[in-house]
Design a protein around this motif. Sequence first.
Motif, PDB file in Angstrom:
ATOM      1  N   HIS A  64      12.126 -19.298  -8.763  1.00  0.00           N
ATOM      2  CA  HIS A  64      12.464 -18.531  -9.965  1.00  0.00           C
ATOM      3  C   HIS A  64      11.193 -17.867 -10.493  1.00  0.00           C
ATOM      4  N   SER A  65      11.106 -16.530 -10.376  1.00  0.00           N
ATOM      5  CA  SER A  65       9.866 -15.818 -10.642  1.00  0.00           C
ATOM      6  C   SER A  65       9.428 -15.899 -12.099  1.00  0.00           C
ATOM      7  N   GLY A  66      10.341 -15.703 -13.029  1.00  0.00           N
ATOM      8  CA  GLY A  66       9.992 -15.782 -14.432  1.00  0.00           C
ATOM      9  C   GLY A  66       9.603 -14.458 -15.052  1.00  0.00           C
ATOM     10  N   ASN A  67      10.497 -13.446 -14.955  1.00  0.00           N
ATOM     11  CA  ASN A  67      10.253 -12.141 -15.564  1.00  0.00           C
ATOM     12  C   ASN A  67      11.517 -11.626 -16.246  1.00  0.00           C
ATOM     13  N   LEU A  68      11.320 -10.938 -17.363  1.00  0.00           N
ATOM     14  CA  LEU A  68      12.376 -10.154 -17.987  1.00  0.00           C
ATOM     15  C   LEU A  68      12.165  -8.706 -17.576  1.00  0.00           C
ATOM     16  N   ILE A  69      13.145  -8.143 -16.886  1.00  0.00           N
ATOM     17  CA  ILE A  69      13.035  -6.776 -16.381  1.00  0.00           C
ATOM     18  C   ILE A  69      14.039  -5.907 -17.139  1.00  0.00           C
ATOM     19  N   ILE A  70      13.545  -4.837 -17.732  1.00  0.00           N
ATOM     20  CA  ILE A  70      14.399  -3.888 -18.434  1.00  0.00           C
ATOM     21  C   ILE A  70      14.433  -2.605 -17.618  1.00  0.00           C
ATOM     22  N   GLY A  71      15.623  -2.161 -17.271  1.00  0.00           N
ATOM     23  CA  GLY A  71      15.728  -0.964 -16.454  1.00  0.00           C
ATOM     24  C   GLY A  71      17.164  -0.498 -16.335  1.00  0.00           C
ATOM     25  N   GLN A  82      14.903 -12.660 -14.256  1.00  0.00           N
ATOM     26  CA  GLN A  82      14.507 -13.035 -12.900  1.00  0.00           C
ATOM     27  C   GLN A  82      13.983 -14.471 -12.937  1.00  0.00           C
ATOM     28  N   GLY A  83      14.930 -15.376 -12.840  1.00  0.00           N
ATOM     29  CA  GLY A  83      14.607 -16.790 -12.975  1.00  0.00           C
ATOM     30  C   GLY A  83      15.268 -17.371 -14.204  1.00  0.00           C
ATOM     31  N   ARG A  84      15.698 -18.617 -14.099  1.00  0.00           N
ATOM     32  CA  ARG A  84      16.355 -19.307 -15.208  1.00  0.00           C
ATOM     33  C   ARG A  84      15.707 -20.659 -15.402  1.00  0.00           C
ATOM     34  N   PHE A  85      16.237 -21.369 -16.400  1.00  0.00           N
ATOM     35  CA  PHE A  85      15.759 -22.708 -16.727  1.00  0.00           C
ATOM     36  C   PHE A  85      16.906 -23.687 -16.521  1.00  0.00           C
ATOM     37  N   HIS A  86      16.554 -24.936 -16.293  1.00  0.00           N
ATOM     38  CA  HIS A  86      17.555 -25.939 -15.951  1.00  0.00           C
ATOM     39  C   HIS A  86      17.394 -27.179 -16.820  1.00  0.00           C
ATOM     40  N   TYR A  87      18.495 -27.828 -17.040  1.00  0.00           N
ATOM     41  CA  TYR A  87      18.506 -29.085 -17.780  1.00  0.00           C
ATOM     42  C   TYR A  87      17.611 -30.117 -17.093  1.00  0.00           C
ATOM     43  N   TYR A  88      17.607 -30.112 -15.753  1.00  0.00           N
ATOM     44  CA  TYR A  88      16.827 -31.119 -15.027  1.00  0.00           C
ATOM     45  C   TYR A  88      15.324 -30.909 -15.164  1.00  0.00           C
ATOM     46  N   GLU A  89      14.900 -29.732 -15.621  1.00  0.00           N
ATOM     47  CA  GLU A  89      13.480 -29.494 -15.850  1.00  0.00           C
ATOM     48  C   GLU A  89      12.988 -30.168 -17.127  1.00  0.00           C
ATOM     49  N   GLY A  90      13.911 -30.720 -17.894  1.00  0.00           N
ATOM     50  CA  GLY A  90      13.545 -31.392 -19.132  1.00  0.00           C
ATOM     51  C   GLY A  90      13.905 -30.614 -20.371  1.00  0.00           C
ATOM     52  N   TYR A  91      14.482 -29.427 -20.206  1.00  0.00           N
ATOM     53  CA  TYR A  91      14.897 -28.617 -21.345  1.00  0.00           C
ATOM     54  C   TYR A  91      16.243 -29.088 -21.884  1.00  0.00           C
TER      55      TYR A  91
END
Length: 280
Positions: A64-71, A82-91
């Motif tokens: 998961h790259s970790g970018n917000l792309i506007i276009g 471009q990339g998300r977050f997961h409950y298992y990551e501790g969030y």
Amino acid sequence: MDHGRYVEAVLECAAFCRARLPFLPETVVQLGTGLGGFADRIQAELIIPYTDLPHFPRATVASHSGNLIIGRLGGRPVAVLQGRFHYYEGYSTREVAFPIRVLSLLGARTLILTNAAGGLNPLFKAGSIMVIRDHLNFLGENPLRGPNVDAWGPRFPDLSQPYDLGLIKAALDCAVACGLNNVITGIYACIPGPSLETPAETRWLRDCGADAVGMSSVPEVIVARHAGMAVLGLSAVSNINDPDNFQPILLDDIINCAGRIGPQITTLIAAVLARDTSAY
């Protein structure tokens, strides 16, 4: 983060984005495991790393790259996560859905989300694209838990139709028009992870009515629906779990298979965005 601080963080991030974006997006596309290549199709006008966005969580998963792309895609204004977050990551699930909440406040009215999922339905084949028609939330947490912000949505949002029927029909029609013969529909189950399912858990998930299983997407869908957004969900079915002949599930194999399906999902999303879905 307590409720009051969370609300402040959402508003601060939304104000930051509003002051910098070249335009406000109509549609949000959230990319899942192995599907980050979709961003190459976007006529990007602005790319903001998540690390530069106030209060955004950090993507810790390698795929998961970790970018917000506007276009724009097909001339339509889009925001690509471009990339998300997961409950298992501790969030918390509220933190997982933070980007959707921010973009909903910027006026986005449609969410198209993708993920990689393990197939549970024995009739499915690896390499299929599942258009999600409903989901099962087994995370044990809801992102709307706690005080409700009435300006953001109702206290008890209706989820009798979590995935928009018009968008589902548009996706299926576009699959036929694009010659994609591997598109199916089904029910997605979300589990906490990060451990993968045991054979017994696989049997249980099947008995619950799930056709595919993953570790994402449901918190974002709940927040999107709370905000009044229409949702289309697409799962890249990367493997089939057979509890009677269970094989080891390797993350690299999931990522590689999702990557092979990725161009077809990109084609499908582009076709849906190019179509006037208000007719459905």
